[in-house]
Design an enzyme around this catalytic site. Sequence first.
Site, PDB file in Angstrom:
ATOM      1  N   SER A 124       0.835  -1.201   0.000  1.00 23.20           N
ATOM      2  CA  SER A 124       0.000   0.000   0.000  1.00 23.20           C
ATOM      3  C   SER A 124       0.867   1.246   0.000  1.00 23.20           C
ATOM      4  O   SER A 124       1.988   1.242   0.527  1.00 23.20           O
ATOM      5  CB  SER A 124      -0.853  -0.031   1.275  1.00 23.20           C
ATOM      6  OG  SER A 124      -1.404   1.239   1.529  1.00 23.20           O
ATOM      7  N   TYR A 149      -1.525  -1.320  10.819  1.00 27.32           N
ATOM      8  CA  TYR A 149      -1.858  -1.824   9.480  1.00 27.32           C
ATOM      9  C   TYR A 149      -0.727  -1.452   8.501  1.00 27.32           C
ATOM     10  O   TYR A 149      -0.171  -2.306   7.809  1.00 27.32           O
ATOM     11  CB  TYR A 149      -3.202  -1.240   8.996  1.00 27.32           C
ATOM     12  CG  TYR A 149      -3.343  -1.294   7.500  1.00 27.32           C
ATOM     13  CD1 TYR A 149      -3.573  -2.503   6.843  1.00 27.32           C
ATOM     14  CD2 TYR A 149      -3.197  -0.141   6.714  1.00 27.32           C
ATOM     15  CE1 TYR A 149      -3.650  -2.561   5.465  1.00 27.32           C
ATOM     16  CE2 TYR A 149      -3.276  -0.185   5.340  1.00 27.32           C
ATOM     17  CZ  TYR A 149      -3.506  -1.397   4.714  1.00 27.32           C
ATOM     18  OH  TYR A 149      -3.561  -1.451   3.355  1.00 27.32           O
ATOM     19  N   LYS A 153       2.361  -3.858   6.534  1.00 28.28           N
ATOM     20  CA  LYS A 153       2.704  -3.891   5.104  1.00 28.28           C
ATOM     21  C   LYS A 153       4.214  -3.628   4.914  1.00 28.28           C
ATOM     22  O   LYS A 153       4.877  -4.270   4.108  1.00 28.28           O
ATOM     23  CB  LYS A 153       1.892  -2.844   4.342  1.00 28.28           C
ATOM     24  CG  LYS A 153       0.406  -3.154   4.270  1.00 28.28           C
ATOM     25  CD  LYS A 153       0.132  -4.341   3.372  1.00 28.28           C
ATOM     26  CE  LYS A 153      -1.300  -4.801   3.413  1.00 28.28           C
ATOM     27  NZ  LYS A 153      -1.520  -6.088   2.734  1.00 28.28           N
TER      28      LYS A 153
HETATM   29  C1  UD1 Z   1      -6.614   5.363   4.027  1.00 31.43           C
HETATM   30  C2  UD1 Z   1      -5.644   4.827   5.039  1.00 31.43           C
HETATM   31  C3  UD1 Z   1      -4.569   4.021   4.324  1.00 31.43           C
HETATM   32  C4  UD1 Z   1      -5.179   2.937   3.483  1.00 31.43           C
HETATM   33  C5  UD1 Z   1      -6.183   3.549   2.491  1.00 31.43           C
HETATM   34  C6  UD1 Z   1      -6.912   2.465   1.743  1.00 31.43           C
HETATM   35  C7  UD1 Z   1      -5.654   6.394   6.917  1.00 31.43           C
HETATM   36  C8  UD1 Z   1      -4.874   7.432   7.670  1.00 31.43           C
HETATM   37  N1  UD1 Z   1      -5.063   5.898   5.826  1.00 31.43           N
HETATM   38  O1  UD1 Z   1      -5.940   6.294   3.205  1.00 31.43           O
HETATM   39  O2  UD1 Z   1      -3.698   3.450   5.275  1.00 31.43           O
HETATM   40  O3  UD1 Z   1      -4.194   2.231   2.768  1.00 31.43           O
HETATM   41  O4  UD1 Z   1      -7.137   4.325   3.224  1.00 31.43           O
HETATM   42  O5  UD1 Z   1      -7.647   2.995   0.692  1.00 31.43           O
HETATM   43  O6  UD1 Z   1      -6.752   6.035   7.300  1.00 31.43           O
HETATM   44  N2  UD1 Z   1     -12.126  11.817   4.036  1.00 31.43           N
HETATM   45  C9  UD1 Z   1     -13.125  12.688   4.438  1.00 31.43           C
HETATM   46  N3  UD1 Z   1     -14.236  12.181   5.029  1.00 31.43           N
HETATM   47  C10 UD1 Z   1     -14.419  10.835   5.247  1.00 31.43           C
HETATM   48  C11 UD1 Z   1     -13.383   9.941   4.833  1.00 31.43           C
HETATM   49  C12 UD1 Z   1     -12.259  10.472   4.245  1.00 31.43           C
HETATM   50  O7  UD1 Z   1     -13.013  13.904   4.251  1.00 31.43           O
HETATM   51  O8  UD1 Z   1     -15.448  10.438   5.813  1.00 31.43           O
HETATM   52  C13 UD1 Z   1     -10.942  12.348   3.346  1.00 31.43           C
HETATM   53  C14 UD1 Z   1      -9.625  12.078   4.072  1.00 31.43           C
HETATM   54  O9  UD1 Z   1      -9.345  13.080   4.999  1.00 31.43           O
HETATM   55  C15 UD1 Z   1      -8.655  12.046   2.865  1.00 31.43           C
HETATM   56  C16 UD1 Z   1      -9.500  11.484   1.715  1.00 31.43           C
HETATM   57  O10 UD1 Z   1     -10.855  11.700   2.101  1.00 31.43           O
HETATM   58  O11 UD1 Z   1      -8.256  13.353   2.529  1.00 31.43           O
HETATM   59  C17 UD1 Z   1      -9.290  10.014   1.457  1.00 31.43           C
HETATM   60  O12 UD1 Z   1      -9.469   9.296   2.689  1.00 31.43           O
HETATM   61  P1  UD1 Z   1      -9.486   7.688   2.730  1.00 31.43           P
HETATM   62  O13 UD1 Z   1     -10.451   7.165   1.715  1.00 31.43           O
HETATM   63  O14 UD1 Z   1      -9.712   7.292   4.152  1.00 31.43           O
HETATM   64  O15 UD1 Z   1      -8.043   7.256   2.217  1.00 31.43           O
HETATM   65  P2  UD1 Z   1      -6.579   7.644   2.755  1.00 31.43           P
HETATM   66  O16 UD1 Z   1      -6.633   8.564   3.906  1.00 31.43           O
HETATM   67  O17 UD1 Z   1      -5.768   8.088   1.587  1.00 31.43           O
END
Ligand code: UD1
Length: 333
Positions: A124, A149, A153
């Site tokens: 990842s 997690y 990896k």
């Molecule tokens: C997350 C994980 C990462 C994992 C990946 C799998 C964390 C810190 N990282 O990454 O380890 O490999 O998912 O796909 O959790 N967001 C919102 N509202 C929400 C959910 C997310 O605003 O309800 C935003 C987050 O702040 C971020 C973006 O959406 O900016 C993407 O979030 P997310 O889908 O959780 O992915 P990652 O943070 O990149």
Amino acid sequence: MNVLITGATGYIGSHTIVSLLENGYEVIGLDNFSNSKGNVLDKLEKITGKKIKFYQGNMLNEDLLDKIFSENKIDFVIDFAAYKSVGDSVSKPIEYYINNVSSVLNLIKVMKKYNIKSLIFSSSATVYGMPSKVPIIETDKVGGTTNPYGTSKLFVEKILDDLYKSDNTWNICLFRYFNPVGAHPSGIIGEMPNGVPANLMPYISMVATGKLPLLQIFGNDYDTIDGTGVRDYIHIMDLADAHVCAIEKLHNKQEFNIYNLGTGKGTSVLELVKTYEKVNKVKINYKIAPRRTGDIASCYASAKKAEKELGWKTKYTIEEMCKDAHNFIVKND
Ligand code: UD1
């Protein structure tokens, strides 16, 4: 060619099986249904018209792995089986390390016994921790992971690196996935997270279909195009195809390779929300909330190495990712 897929009924495993079957590969699947359902097997048959040989069980069970390798002539292994919830990994680190690391050690042991040395491992982008620059290239520094997690990896990557250094007749490919989203265009298989999703796209889909009332956008004061977090969303079928390309290019090699799998393009949370609304003609209720702990402003890949060496290129747009994610949730209500 026969490919063993661990984590066969999970999100990435199931879509990869579709790509492999459509490209003439035979698939042997293994899963313990810890985060997936048995009906995925029927769905795979519905999409492809083919049946896969399947074993239900856990990779921690070495006898089962031995049985699979003794009963089948396996040419290549793709290891998807792992726990993947960042939040759960913080509260249950030991379970995560046992499940995500010990299982791979078992797999390697049994592969070695049967002299099968070709392996693709699902890693990842999380292994890059807080990247110092974007786009991220494969030689950038790894480490500084913020949860068990991610660390699991990282550990497995290191184990496989050490393995190759000790015996360079292995053929190991590490894929660092960025943010896989969307679903098979049929809407038959897709991402089915247990409970309330932590990731953005499934959360948006649940708000779009009224299952959740409101999306919280975690922070709008990042140094990005509109202040919201930027990520590299990649359509699950593009990700699946990368595995087929890798087997085609690497099957008779004895190499250790690392590839980023992303589109090379960053999209902000707000851009994703707006695109989802537009292509699916829905309204996403959202509010701006404080930043989420551990989040970074921007994370996107340079995918040039995979394009050049594997002959792989992403095809799907952000619009198609949003369309297919929505189609899946609507059809699987
Ligand atoms: C997350 C994980 C990462 C994992 C990946 C799998 C964390 C810190 N990282 O990454 O380890 O490999 O998912 O796909 O959790 N967001 C919102 N509202 C929400 C959910 C997310 O605003 O309800 C935003 C987050 O702040 C971020 C973006 O959406 O900016 C993407 O979030 P997310 O889908 O959780 O992915 P990652 O943070 O990149």
